[in-house]
Design a protein around this motif. Structure first.
Motif, PDB file in Angstrom:
ATOM      1  N   CYS A   1      55.341 -29.619 -57.997  1.00 38.20           N
ATOM      2  CA  CYS A   1      55.165 -29.111 -59.368  1.00 38.20           C
ATOM      3  C   CYS A   1      54.378 -29.713 -60.292  1.00 38.20           C
ATOM      4  O   CYS A   1      53.646 -31.039 -59.742  1.00 38.20           O
ATOM      5  N   THR A   2      53.869 -29.508 -61.582  1.00 40.88           N
ATOM      6  CA  THR A   2      52.918 -30.238 -62.429  1.00 40.88           C
ATOM      7  C   THR A   2      53.713 -29.723 -63.552  1.00 40.88           C
ATOM      8  O   THR A   2      54.492 -28.982 -63.646  1.00 40.88           O
ATOM      9  N   ASP A   3      53.262 -30.644 -64.724  1.00 42.03           N
ATOM     10  CA  ASP A   3      53.347 -30.599 -66.339  1.00 42.03           C
ATOM     11  C   ASP A   3      52.489 -30.488 -67.390  1.00 42.03           C
ATOM     12  O   ASP A   3      51.308 -30.985 -66.907  1.00 42.03           O
ATOM     13  N   ALA A   4      52.516 -30.101 -68.982  1.00 35.86           N
ATOM     14  CA  ALA A   4      51.309 -30.380 -69.388  1.00 35.86           C
ATOM     15  C   ALA A   4      51.053 -31.340 -69.660  1.00 35.86           C
ATOM     16  O   ALA A   4      49.534 -32.020 -69.996  1.00 35.86           O
ATOM     17  N   ASN A   5      51.246 -32.679 -68.957  1.00 40.10           N
ATOM     18  CA  ASN A   5      50.649 -34.048 -69.231  1.00 40.10           C
ATOM     19  C   ASN A   5      49.863 -34.330 -67.585  1.00 40.10           C
ATOM     20  O   ASN A   5      49.400 -35.142 -68.032  1.00 40.10           O
ATOM     21  N   ARG A   6      49.428 -33.524 -66.909  1.00 32.50           N
ATOM     22  CA  ARG A   6      49.306 -33.080 -65.759  1.00 32.50           C
ATOM     23  C   ARG A   6      49.743 -34.109 -64.379  1.00 32.50           C
ATOM     24  O   ARG A   6      49.171 -34.903 -64.408  1.00 32.50           O
ATOM     25  N   ASN A   7      50.951 -34.848 -64.817  1.00 33.16           N
ATOM     26  CA  ASN A   7      51.617 -35.334 -63.680  1.00 33.16           C
ATOM     27  C   ASN A   7      51.688 -34.802 -62.948  1.00 33.16           C
ATOM     28  O   ASN A   7      52.419 -33.804 -62.889  1.00 33.16           O
ATOM     29  N   VAL A   8      51.851 -35.387 -61.601  1.00 33.32           N
ATOM     30  CA  VAL A   8      52.556 -34.612 -60.307  1.00 33.32           C
ATOM     31  C   VAL A   8      53.326 -34.739 -59.332  1.00 33.32           C
ATOM     32  O   VAL A   8      53.671 -35.739 -59.439  1.00 33.32           O
ATOM     33  N   VAL A   9      54.182 -33.805 -58.861  1.00 36.17           N
ATOM     34  CA  VAL A   9      55.284 -34.237 -58.256  1.00 36.17           C
ATOM     35  C   VAL A   9      55.445 -34.055 -57.028  1.00 36.17           C
ATOM     36  O   VAL A   9      54.596 -32.810 -56.637  1.00 36.17           O
ATOM     37  N   LEU A  10      54.901 -34.681 -56.086  1.00 38.19           N
ATOM     38  CA  LEU A  10      54.980 -35.024 -54.012  1.00 38.19           C
ATOM     39  C   LEU A  10      56.217 -35.039 -53.758  1.00 38.19           C
ATOM     40  O   LEU A  10      56.964 -36.115 -54.614  1.00 38.19           O
ATOM     41  N   SER A  11      56.588 -33.862 -52.130  1.00 38.19           N
ATOM     42  CA  SER A  11      57.593 -34.230 -51.908  1.00 38.19           C
ATOM     43  C   SER A  11      57.288 -34.557 -50.300  1.00 38.19           C
ATOM     44  O   SER A  11      56.447 -34.666 -49.841  1.00 38.19           O
TER      45      SER A  11
ATOM     46  N   SER B   1      50.193 -47.264 -44.225  1.00 37.43           N
ATOM     47  CA  SER B   1      50.987 -46.176 -45.031  1.00 37.43           C
ATOM     48  C   SER B   1      52.587 -46.476 -45.081  1.00 37.43           C
ATOM     49  O   SER B   1      52.541 -47.469 -44.413  1.00 37.43           O
ATOM     50  N   ARG B   2      52.896 -46.074 -45.693  1.00 36.21           N
ATOM     51  CA  ARG B   2      54.102 -46.440 -45.766  1.00 36.21           C
ATOM     52  C   ARG B   2      55.076 -44.779 -46.647  1.00 36.21           C
ATOM     53  O   ARG B   2      53.855 -44.217 -47.466  1.00 36.21           O
ATOM     54  N   TYR B   3      56.144 -44.137 -46.057  1.00 38.83           N
ATOM     55  CA  TYR B   3      56.890 -42.848 -47.119  1.00 38.83           C
ATOM     56  C   TYR B   3      57.471 -43.248 -47.752  1.00 38.83           C
ATOM     57  O   TYR B   3      58.295 -44.420 -47.977  1.00 38.83           O
ATOM     58  N   LEU B   4      57.470 -42.176 -49.180  1.00 41.06           N
ATOM     59  CA  LEU B   4      57.935 -42.611 -50.260  1.00 41.06           C
ATOM     60  C   LEU B   4      60.051 -41.303 -50.315  1.00 41.06           C
ATOM     61  O   LEU B   4      60.137 -41.939 -51.263  1.00 41.06           O
ATOM     62  N   GLY B   5      58.641 -40.827 -49.748  1.00 35.26           N
ATOM     63  CA  GLY B   5      59.074 -39.596 -50.310  1.00 35.26           C
ATOM     64  C   GLY B   5      58.885 -38.755 -51.506  1.00 35.26           C
ATOM     65  O   GLY B   5      58.375 -38.495 -51.408  1.00 35.26           O
ATOM     66  N   LEU B   6      60.235 -38.221 -52.458  1.00 36.68           N
ATOM     67  CA  LEU B   6      59.489 -37.827 -53.615  1.00 36.68           C
ATOM     68  C   LEU B   6      59.025 -38.661 -54.659  1.00 36.68           C
ATOM     69  O   LEU B   6      59.960 -39.998 -55.185  1.00 36.68           O
ATOM     70  N   VAL B   7      57.976 -38.047 -54.910  1.00 34.67           N
ATOM     71  CA  VAL B   7      57.576 -39.376 -56.410  1.00 34.67           C
ATOM     72  C   VAL B   7      56.561 -38.344 -57.276  1.00 34.67           C
ATOM     73  O   VAL B   7      56.322 -37.461 -56.952  1.00 34.67           O
ATOM     74  N   VAL B   8      56.591 -39.003 -59.043  1.00 29.80           N
ATOM     75  CA  VAL B   8      55.606 -38.504 -59.859  1.00 29.80           C
ATOM     76  C   VAL B   8      54.874 -39.402 -59.850  1.00 29.80           C
ATOM     77  O   VAL B   8      54.672 -40.143 -60.017  1.00 29.80           O
ATOM     78  N   ILE B   9      53.288 -38.649 -59.757  1.00 30.14           N
ATOM     79  CA  ILE B   9      52.023 -39.696 -60.412  1.00 30.14           C
ATOM     80  C   ILE B   9      51.909 -39.552 -60.949  1.00 30.14           C
ATOM     81  O   ILE B   9      51.624 -37.964 -61.286  1.00 30.14           O
TER      82      ILE B   9
END
Length: 116
Positions: free
Chosen positions: A37-47, A78-86
């Motif tokens: 997902c994303t939001d109005a502030n253009r933050n992006v969530v990746l799993s 590289s490293r695995y992060l899981g769920l992140v918000v950029i």
């Protein structure tokens, strides 16, 4: 007219949900994961996200010293992060990963880049 553009943009973003995205950040890191997902502030969530970093100067020098051909190759770390918000303010570019098998009916081959 603006409402049509907003609807098209929202529709395109919805089509990217659960697709693999490569997100490039201002500090030269790259995140690869499943777009949630994303939001109005253009933050992006990746799993299921992995973070990739360019090799350090020390790693490049070591690779150059061990090269007998004059061609230098150094792996990204590289490293695995899981769920992140950029945070949106740190996003330089986003790319949707598409394979030939997913591109039936599309006119152009290759990745689709989204510039923020």
């Amino acid at each position: 007219m603006e409402a049509t553009k907003a609807t098209e943009a929202e529709s395109y973003l919805n089509s990217l949900i659960n697709k693999t995205l490569r997100v490039h950040a201002t500090d030269s890191r790259m995140f690869v994961g499943t777009f949630k997902c994303t939001d109005a502030n253009r933050n992006v969530v990746l799993s299921l996200c992995h973070e990739y970093r360019q090799p350090s100067q020390k790693q490049l020098e070591a690779a150059a010293a061990s090269s007998s051909t004059g061609t230098v190759q150094a792996e990204m770390t590289s490293r695995y992060l899981g769920l992140v918000v950029i945070p949106g303010k740190h996003i330089v570019k986003m790319e949707a990963e598409e394979f030939v098998s997913q591109m039936k009916g599309k006119s152009a081959l290759g990745d689709r880049a989204l510039y923020v």
